[in-house]
Write an enzyme that holds these catalytic residues in place. Structure first.
Site, mmCIF file in Angstrom:
data_model
loop_
_atom_site.group_PDB
_atom_site.id
_atom_site.type_symbol
_atom_site.label_atom_id
_atom_site.label_comp_id
_atom_site.label_asym_id
_atom_site.label_seq_id
_atom_site.Cartn_x
_atom_site.Cartn_y
_atom_site.Cartn_z
ATOM 1 N N LYS A 281 0.865 -1.195 0.000
ATOM 2 C CA LYS A 281 0.000 0.000 0.000
ATOM 3 C C LYS A 281 0.893 1.234 0.000
ATOM 4 O O LYS A 281 1.437 1.629 1.031
ATOM 5 C CB LYS A 281 -0.879 -0.024 1.269
ATOM 6 C CG LYS A 281 -2.223 0.607 1.141
ATOM 7 C CD LYS A 281 -2.220 2.102 0.926
ATOM 8 C CE LYS A 281 -1.945 2.899 2.178
ATOM 9 N NZ LYS A 281 -1.764 4.348 1.886
ATOM 10 N N GLU A 355 9.153 0.832 11.019
ATOM 11 C CA GLU A 355 10.214 1.816 10.748
ATOM 12 C C GLU A 355 9.563 3.173 10.882
ATOM 13 O O GLU A 355 8.798 3.588 10.012
ATOM 14 C CB GLU A 355 10.745 1.640 9.321
ATOM 15 C CG GLU A 355 11.365 0.299 9.044
ATOM 16 C CD GLU A 355 12.807 0.199 9.514
ATOM 17 O OE1 GLU A 355 13.330 1.181 10.072
ATOM 18 O OE2 GLU A 355 13.399 -0.873 9.323
ATOM 19 N N CYS A 389 13.446 10.206 7.392
ATOM 20 C CA CYS A 389 13.235 9.773 8.779
ATOM 21 C C CYS A 389 14.512 9.893 9.601
ATOM 22 O O CYS A 389 14.462 10.178 10.784
ATOM 23 C CB CYS A 389 12.740 8.336 8.797
ATOM 24 S SG CYS A 389 13.773 7.258 7.797
ATOM 25 N N GLU A 486 9.597 15.732 15.382
ATOM 26 C CA GLU A 486 10.031 15.533 13.999
ATOM 27 C C GLU A 486 9.286 16.532 13.107
ATOM 28 O O GLU A 486 8.063 16.534 13.053
ATOM 29 C CB GLU A 486 9.681 14.101 13.563
ATOM 30 C CG GLU A 486 10.233 13.771 12.206
ATOM 31 C CD GLU A 486 9.838 12.379 11.726
ATOM 32 O OE1 GLU A 486 8.656 12.007 11.873
ATOM 33 O OE2 GLU A 486 10.697 11.673 11.190
HETATM 34 P P1 NAD Z 1 2.011 8.251 7.863
HETATM 35 O O1 NAD Z 1 2.206 7.398 9.065
HETATM 36 O O2 NAD Z 1 1.000 9.305 7.907
HETATM 37 O O3 NAD Z 1 1.651 7.352 6.601
HETATM 38 C C1 NAD Z 1 2.459 6.271 6.205
HETATM 39 C C2 NAD Z 1 1.602 5.293 5.450
HETATM 40 O O4 NAD Z 1 0.637 4.729 6.342
HETATM 41 C C3 NAD Z 1 0.808 5.875 4.295
HETATM 42 O O5 NAD Z 1 0.775 4.925 3.251
HETATM 43 C C4 NAD Z 1 -0.586 6.051 4.898
HETATM 44 O O6 NAD Z 1 -1.617 6.020 3.944
HETATM 45 C C5 NAD Z 1 -0.670 4.856 5.811
HETATM 46 N N1 NAD Z 1 -1.581 4.984 6.937
HETATM 47 C C6 NAD Z 1 -2.056 6.117 7.515
HETATM 48 N N2 NAD Z 1 -2.864 5.807 8.554
HETATM 49 C C7 NAD Z 1 -2.881 4.448 8.633
HETATM 50 C C8 NAD Z 1 -3.531 3.528 9.512
HETATM 51 N N3 NAD Z 1 -4.295 3.951 10.519
HETATM 52 N N4 NAD Z 1 -3.319 2.217 9.317
HETATM 53 C C9 NAD Z 1 -2.511 1.776 8.328
HETATM 54 N N5 NAD Z 1 -1.896 2.608 7.462
HETATM 55 C C10 NAD Z 1 -2.071 3.928 7.616
HETATM 56 O O7 NAD Z 1 3.459 8.796 7.539
HETATM 57 P P2 NAD Z 1 3.888 9.720 6.344
HETATM 58 O O8 NAD Z 1 3.511 11.111 6.691
HETATM 59 O O9 NAD Z 1 3.427 9.156 5.048
HETATM 60 O O10 NAD Z 1 5.471 9.530 6.370
HETATM 61 C C11 NAD Z 1 6.277 10.290 7.154
HETATM 62 C C12 NAD Z 1 6.726 9.497 8.354
HETATM 63 O O11 NAD Z 1 7.385 8.299 7.932
HETATM 64 C C13 NAD Z 1 7.733 10.256 9.156
HETATM 65 O O12 NAD Z 1 7.416 10.174 10.516
HETATM 66 C C14 NAD Z 1 9.048 9.507 8.871
HETATM 67 O O13 NAD Z 1 9.999 9.620 9.879
HETATM 68 C C15 NAD Z 1 8.586 8.119 8.669
HETATM 69 N N6 NAD Z 1 9.558 7.330 7.906
HETATM 70 C C16 NAD Z 1 10.308 6.398 8.567
HETATM 71 C C17 NAD Z 1 11.275 5.673 7.887
HETATM 72 C C18 NAD Z 1 12.130 4.659 8.599
HETATM 73 O O14 NAD Z 1 12.763 3.852 7.922
HETATM 74 N N7 NAD Z 1 12.170 4.661 9.928
HETATM 75 C C19 NAD Z 1 11.464 5.871 6.530
HETATM 76 C C20 NAD Z 1 10.676 6.828 5.877
HETATM 77 C C21 NAD Z 1 9.714 7.547 6.592
#
Ligand code: NAD
Length: 575
Positions: A281, A355, A389, A486
């Site tokens: 997804k 992650e 991240c 963050e």
């Molecule tokens: P997000 O958590 O809002 O969304 C991530 C994904 O989860 C999207 O595909 C979203 O549609 C989905 N999602 C949202 N709500 C959900 C739910 N309740 N259940 C299941 N899926 C759901 O994050 P974002 O804004 O897309 O990404 C930014 C974040 O990702 C930052 O906090 C960043 O640090 C983190 N990140 C971490 C890593 C790592 O390797 N640790 C890498 C990249 C990004």
């Protein structure tokens, strides 16, 4: 400061066009509010061109790069995209769609199917069937051939992927071309190599000569094998041959928008190499490269159902996480959603890796070469607009060199070119969405209100699209929200320290634990710091370096489990 002086004479835009982050500090630095260099390139602007770094040039003369836009012609974007289910593209069961836009221009790019619960059912059923009838029992050497094929096609179609990624995400083409796409291909190549060697990986199923189970391996992440090794990243093992460990089954994988293709590769490659089938997804603002990757799966003749792509937002992700037919959830995204997923998965028997976010410290000691450290600071926080991240969003600089480091940093930031992501000279692209821009703006305003000094180089922001200038906060206290939360944008908070002990205390003063950087010429100090920093990855005299052979992951609120390397196999095996 030559360049800043030089740029003073080039004022070519009215003061109200100066990036909103201009503060009294900038005015003090530059003498006159609103002075700035203009860039002739469409949407692109820099206070001074990078060649100016070499030395002084006469004030008032403007040199700049000619526009060098990458052609869009290489990629064909369809008006509509379906879900990739069981090897073919089809509309959502209820016909719903959502738009995806170019964040640099707000231009709509395509309409994409919005997967609902019925589509999640179909995807999981297709993945289950493919697992049981084809993929789960296929010899590793055969699976490897498909992964190699996907990697080769990714290389062949690299320009297409790079342009599409920059259009849908807003990141500079230089980064999508030189980082995202090559690393995504490298991931498939790397895990293709593991597919027929899983019994040598030292994970689970131990029985053969030379392979011993975890007798005393103290692992910080909880998967230990081998003979008494204390593994920081979690998989220690013998080098002999054991029984091939079993795959888990169907993996549900949810990824964010900051590295859309690369995160898809990080998820799919190890899962496929280990014999699992996948339902991926992608994030709602960046679905297009995942759908192009689905096309590559077709081109590689991957058996139907082995990879399925469900586009949609949080509700689609949530339906996938909650589906009883899924054996494993791999999530990359925010800590907030990660916690929600943890709660949803608890007690279901599903395996989980998370992650999540970070607030990394990039620690600069007084013996570090200043120019090299400044490059590392810039790469640490302004790469990918800070949508990283593991971004080095907290600069911890030793007090005795703080002034010179901040001064050089400002000089360097004045050379960065912000604008058209498809221009090959662009350093800073667009913010991925209006929502993210609002979040960055709000937290930056809070930083100012809390008392930190805000500074940005003069630069013109394009009129359309989502833009935020590179921003540095000095005078930041550990209690400020910009030092704790963050921001996930091009915003750096600068703090100082006096002793190595104080640096460690401040670096670890965060609920996160994903990454850190150390800049010093002393090897012994690097090791001393690395032992004390509570972060999954510690870079020494470099920052934001990735390699498929190297494990990546966090502690505490940054999540658990490792992606990449031999350790990344453990997340998809019944160990
Ligand atoms: P997000 O958590 O809002 O969304 C991530 C994904 O989860 C999207 O595909 C979203 O549609 C989905 N999602 C949202 N709500 C959900 C739910 N309740 N259940 C299941 N899926 C759901 O994050 P974002 O804004 O897309 O990404 C930014 C974040 O990702 C930052 O906090 C960043 O640090 C983190 N990140 C971490 C890593 C790592 O390797 N640790 C890498 C990249 C990004």
């Amino acid at each position: 400061m030559t360049g800043i002086r030089a740029s003073r004479g080039q004022s070519a835009r009215p003061p109200d066009e100066v990036a909103p982050a201009q503060s009294a500090d900038v005015v003090g630095q530059r003498g006159q509010r609103g002075e700035a260099a203009a860039s002739p390139s469409p949407g692109g602007t820099a206070a001074r061109p990078p060649d100016d770094v070499a030395g002084p040039r006469p004030a008032g003369r403007g040199w700049d790069y000619a526009p060098a836009p990458e052609s869009r012609e290489i990629v064909t974007i369809a008006a509509e995209y379906g879900l990739f289910l069981d090897g073919t593209f089809s509309p959502a069961a209820d016909g719903r769609e959502f738009p995806t836009i170019n964040p640099a221009t707000e231009e709509p790019l395509a309409r994409v199917a919005l997967a609902g619960p019925a589509d999640v059912d179909r995807a999981v059923a297709a993945a289950r069937q493919a697992y049981e009838q084809v993929w789960g029992s296929m010899p590793g050497a055969e699976r490897a051939k498909y992964l190699y094929r996907i990697a080769r096609i990714l290389q062949e179609r690299a320009r297409e992927f790079a342009v599409l990624e920059s259009l849908d995400n807003g990141k500079p083409i230089r980064e999508s071309r030189d980082v995202d796409v090559p690393l995504a291909a490298a991931h498939f190549f790397y895990y293709a190599g593991w597919a027929d060697k899983l019994e040598y990986a030292g994970i689970g199923g131990a029985s053969g000569a030379g392979m011993t189970g975890g007798d005393g391996g103290a692992s910080r992440t909880g998967v230990a094998g081998g003979t008494g090794g204390a593994s920081r990243t979690g998989v220690a093992g013998g080098t002999g041959r054991g029984m091939a460990p079993r795959p888990l089954g169907v993996a549900g994988q949810v990824i964010p928008w900051n590295f859309p293709l690369l995160m898809a590769a990080w998820k799919l490659a190890p899962a496929l190499a280990t014999g699992n089938t996948c339902v991926l997804k992608p994030a709602e603002t960046t679905p297009l490269t995942a759908l192009l990757l689905a096309e590559v799966c077709q081109q590689a003749d991957l058996p139907p159902g082995v990879v399925n792509v469900l586009t949609g937002a949080g509700q689609t992700g949530s339906a996938l996480v909650g589906h009883p037919g899924v054996n494993k959830i791999a999530f990359t995204g925010s800590t907030e959603v990660g916690k929600e997923i943890s709660r949803a998965v608890a007690g279901t028997g599903k395996r989980l890796t998370l992650e999540l976010g970070g607030k990394a410290a990039n620690v600069v000691f007084d013996d570090a070469p200043v120019d090299q450290a400044v490059e590392g600071i810039v790469n640490g926080i302004f790469f990918n607009q800070g949508h990283v991240c593991c971004a080095g969003s907290r600069l911890l600089v030793q007090e005795s060199v703080a002034d010179i480091v901040v001064e050089r940093l400002r000089e360097r930031l004045a050379t960065l070119r912000l604008g058209d992501p498809l221009d090959k000279n662009t350093d800073i692209g667009a913010i991925n969405s209006r929502e993210q821009l609002d979040k960055i703006s709000a937290l930056s305003a809070i930083g100012e209100a809390e008392g930190a000094q805000r500074w940005s180089p003069p630069c013109r922001l394009p009129e359309r699209g989502y833009w935020f200038p590179p921003t540095v906060f000095t005078g930041v206290s550990q209690s400020y929200r910009i030092a704790r939360e963050e921001i996930f944008g091009p915003v750096l908070s600068v703090l100082t320290f006096r002793t190595p002990e104080e640096a460690v205390t401040k670096a670890n003063n965060t609920p996160y634990g994903l990454s850190a950087g150390v800049w010093t010429e002393k090897g012994s100090r690097i090791l001393w710091m690395a032992q004390r920093l509570r972060a999954g990855v510690v870079w020494a005299n470099t920052y934001n370096r990735f390699d498929p052979a190297s494990p990546f992951g966090g502690y505490r609120e940054s999540g658990f489990g490792r992606e990449g390397g031999r350790h990344g196999l453990a997340a998809y095996l019944d160990a």
